[in-house]
Design a protein around this motif. Structure first.
Motif, PDB file in Angstrom:
ATOM      1  N   CYS A 268     -10.834  -5.030 -38.792  1.00 16.61           N
ATOM      2  CA  CYS A 268     -10.510  -5.513 -37.451  1.00 16.61           C
ATOM      3  C   CYS A 268     -10.276  -7.022 -37.468  1.00 16.61           C
ATOM      4  O   CYS A 268      -9.431  -7.536 -36.725  1.00 16.61           O
ATOM      5  N   VAL A 269     -11.001  -7.721 -38.335  1.00 18.40           N
ATOM      6  CA  VAL A 269     -10.839  -9.170 -38.443  1.00 18.40           C
ATOM      7  C   VAL A 269      -9.574  -9.531 -39.215  1.00 18.40           C
ATOM      8  O   VAL A 269      -8.744 -10.313 -38.738  1.00 18.40           O
ATOM      9  N   THR A 270      -9.401  -8.965 -40.403  1.00 12.50           N
ATOM     10  CA  THR A 270      -8.228  -9.325 -41.212  1.00 12.50           C
ATOM     11  C   THR A 270      -6.936  -8.895 -40.531  1.00 12.50           C
ATOM     12  O   THR A 270      -5.925  -9.607 -40.593  1.00 12.50           O
ATOM     13  N   GLY A 271      -6.955  -7.742 -39.860  1.00  9.10           N
ATOM     14  CA  GLY A 271      -5.752  -7.286 -39.171  1.00  9.10           C
ATOM     15  C   GLY A 271      -5.358  -8.201 -38.031  1.00  9.10           C
ATOM     16  O   GLY A 271      -4.176  -8.524 -37.849  1.00  9.10           O
TER      17      GLY A 271
ATOM     18  N   PRO B 236      -1.926  -8.801 -28.263  1.00  8.46           N
ATOM     19  CA  PRO B 236      -1.263  -7.980 -29.290  1.00  8.46           C
ATOM     20  C   PRO B 236      -1.906  -8.120 -30.669  1.00  8.46           C
ATOM     21  O   PRO B 236      -2.010  -7.138 -31.411  1.00  8.46           O
ATOM     22  N   ALA B 237      -2.357  -9.322 -31.009  1.00  8.50           N
ATOM     23  CA  ALA B 237      -3.005  -9.523 -32.304  1.00  8.50           C
ATOM     24  C   ALA B 237      -4.323  -8.758 -32.375  1.00  8.50           C
ATOM     25  O   ALA B 237      -4.651  -8.152 -33.398  1.00  8.50           O
ATOM     26  N   ALA B 238      -5.075  -8.775 -31.275  1.00  5.62           N
ATOM     27  CA  ALA B 238      -6.337  -8.035 -31.239  1.00  5.62           C
ATOM     28  C   ALA B 238      -6.084  -6.530 -31.362  1.00  5.62           C
ATOM     29  O   ALA B 238      -6.818  -5.816 -32.045  1.00  5.62           O
TER      30      ALA B 238
ATOM     31  N   GLY C 167     -14.575  -6.991 -32.179  1.00  4.00           N
ATOM     32  CA  GLY C 167     -14.513  -7.847 -33.358  1.00  4.00           C
ATOM     33  C   GLY C 167     -13.155  -8.497 -33.513  1.00  4.00           C
ATOM     34  O   GLY C 167     -13.048  -9.687 -33.874  1.00  4.00           O
ATOM     35  N   ALA C 168     -12.093  -7.745 -33.222  1.00  4.98           N
ATOM     36  CA  ALA C 168     -10.748  -8.295 -33.320  1.00  4.98           C
ATOM     37  C   ALA C 168     -10.534  -9.414 -32.301  1.00  4.98           C
ATOM     38  O   ALA C 168      -9.938 -10.454 -32.618  1.00  4.98           O
ATOM     39  N   LEU C 169     -11.017  -9.217 -31.090  1.00  2.85           N
ATOM     40  CA  LEU C 169     -10.889 -10.251 -30.064  1.00  2.85           C
ATOM     41  C   LEU C 169     -11.630 -11.529 -30.464  1.00  2.85           C
ATOM     42  O   LEU C 169     -11.126 -12.646 -30.264  1.00  2.85           O
ATOM     43  N   LEU C 170     -12.817 -11.366 -31.018  1.00  2.71           N
ATOM     44  CA  LEU C 170     -13.579 -12.539 -31.453  1.00  2.71           C
ATOM     45  C   LEU C 170     -12.882 -13.254 -32.602  1.00  2.71           C
ATOM     46  O   LEU C 170     -12.895 -14.488 -32.672  1.00  2.71           O
TER      47      LEU C 170
ATOM     48  N   VAL D  89     -20.466  -8.918 -35.426  1.00  2.00           N
ATOM     49  CA  VAL D  89     -20.627  -8.293 -34.106  1.00  2.00           C
ATOM     50  C   VAL D  89     -20.137  -6.854 -34.142  1.00  2.00           C
ATOM     51  O   VAL D  89     -20.807  -5.932 -33.653  1.00  2.00           O
ATOM     52  N   CYS D  90     -18.965  -6.652 -34.727  1.00  2.00           N
ATOM     53  CA  CYS D  90     -18.431  -5.290 -34.847  1.00  2.00           C
ATOM     54  C   CYS D  90     -19.367  -4.402 -35.661  1.00  2.00           C
ATOM     55  O   CYS D  90     -19.676  -3.272 -35.263  1.00  2.00           O
ATOM     56  N   LEU D  91     -19.827  -4.917 -36.783  1.00  2.00           N
ATOM     57  CA  LEU D  91     -20.683  -4.132 -37.678  1.00  2.00           C
ATOM     58  C   LEU D  91     -22.000  -3.756 -37.006  1.00  2.00           C
ATOM     59  O   LEU D  91     -22.415  -2.589 -37.032  1.00  2.00           O
ATOM     60  N   VAL D  92     -22.664  -4.737 -36.410  1.00  2.00           N
ATOM     61  CA  VAL D  92     -23.959  -4.477 -35.777  1.00  2.00           C
ATOM     62  C   VAL D  92     -23.804  -3.498 -34.622  1.00  2.00           C
ATOM     63  O   VAL D  92     -24.615  -2.575 -34.454  1.00  2.00           O
ATOM     64  N   TRP D  93     -22.765  -3.677 -33.814  1.00  2.00           N
ATOM     65  CA  TRP D  93     -22.520  -2.779 -32.686  1.00  2.00           C
ATOM     66  C   TRP D  93     -22.318  -1.347 -33.177  1.00  2.00           C
ATOM     67  O   TRP D  93     -22.898  -0.402 -32.649  1.00  2.00           O
TER      68      TRP D  93
END
Length: 206
Positions: free
Chosen positions: A104-107, A120-122, A159-162, A182-186
């Motif tokens: 989600c981050v690298t994308g 759009p990036a998120a 995670g993508a938004l962050l 955040v994504c992982l913990v959630w």
């Protein structure tokens, strides 16, 4: 995000997702070719679709040999050692969550680098995180995990938004780790606590 960091995170995510795809193939009693194909599709599918959408052609998976070797090695290892790996259900769930967090981050960051806007990036980050898993489940004859009430796509989008915010605010590489964390913990909390997405009013869970 520095190119080297982006590539390393991408490869880690690809290998993790490929392992989950190969494990599904083994449980469906597919042969080694089926395990490799399903592993490769799981690991590379979301990134390939993202690259096509943002105009990064040909996709990185078809240009860099490392992007093909990573899922190949992961799938073969799972195929050979599946009796042991198959008993590690909880660990596989954690690895899948790690893959979602990385992708989600690298994308999202890659989509920003190609000129997309914040939302759009998120969304591209979300697609990168869930695309391969959706293809895996459809090919394996399963309902995709994002449609099974589990909190899967929501943590990935957060995670993508962050990650997008980290780029826009020029916070540095540490902020990417926070976004992935955040994504992982959630996602892990959702697995541990059994959190589910809401169903329509009047419909009970089976």
């Amino acid at each position: 995000m520095p190119d080297v960091v982006l590539v390393v995170l991408d490869l880690l995510g690809i290998a993790v997702f490929a392992a989950t795809g190969a494990l599904v193939a083994v449980r469906k009693e597919l042969d080694v070719f089926g395990a490799i194909v399903l592993g490769a599709i799981t690991g590379l599918g979301g990134g390939v679709v993202r690259d096509l959408l943002i105009g990064a052609v040909p996709p990185a998976a078809l240009v860099e040999w490392t992007y093909l070797v990573a899922p190949l090695v992961a799938a073969i290892l799972v195929f050979v050692f599946h009796p042991t790996i198959g008993r590690m259900e909880k660990q596989i769930g954690v690895l899948d969550a790690v893959g979602v967090a990385l992708f989600c981050v690298t994308g999202a960051v890659k989509a920003l680098e190609f000129g997309l806007g914040v939302l759009p990036a998120a969304l591209c980050g979300l697609l990168t995180a869930i695309g391969g898993g959706m293809m895996r489940d459809v090919l394996a004859g399963r309902v995709p995990v994002i449609f099974r009430e589990e909190l899967y796509a929501t943590p990935a989008f957060a995670g993508a938004l962050l990650a997008v915010a980290a780029v826009e605010l020029d916070l540095g590489a540490w902020a990417y780790g926070v976004a992935a964390g955040v994504c992982l913990v959630w996602r892990l909390l959702a697995l541990w606590r059994g959190w589910k997405a809401p169903l329509p009013p009047g419909i009970d869970r089976g």
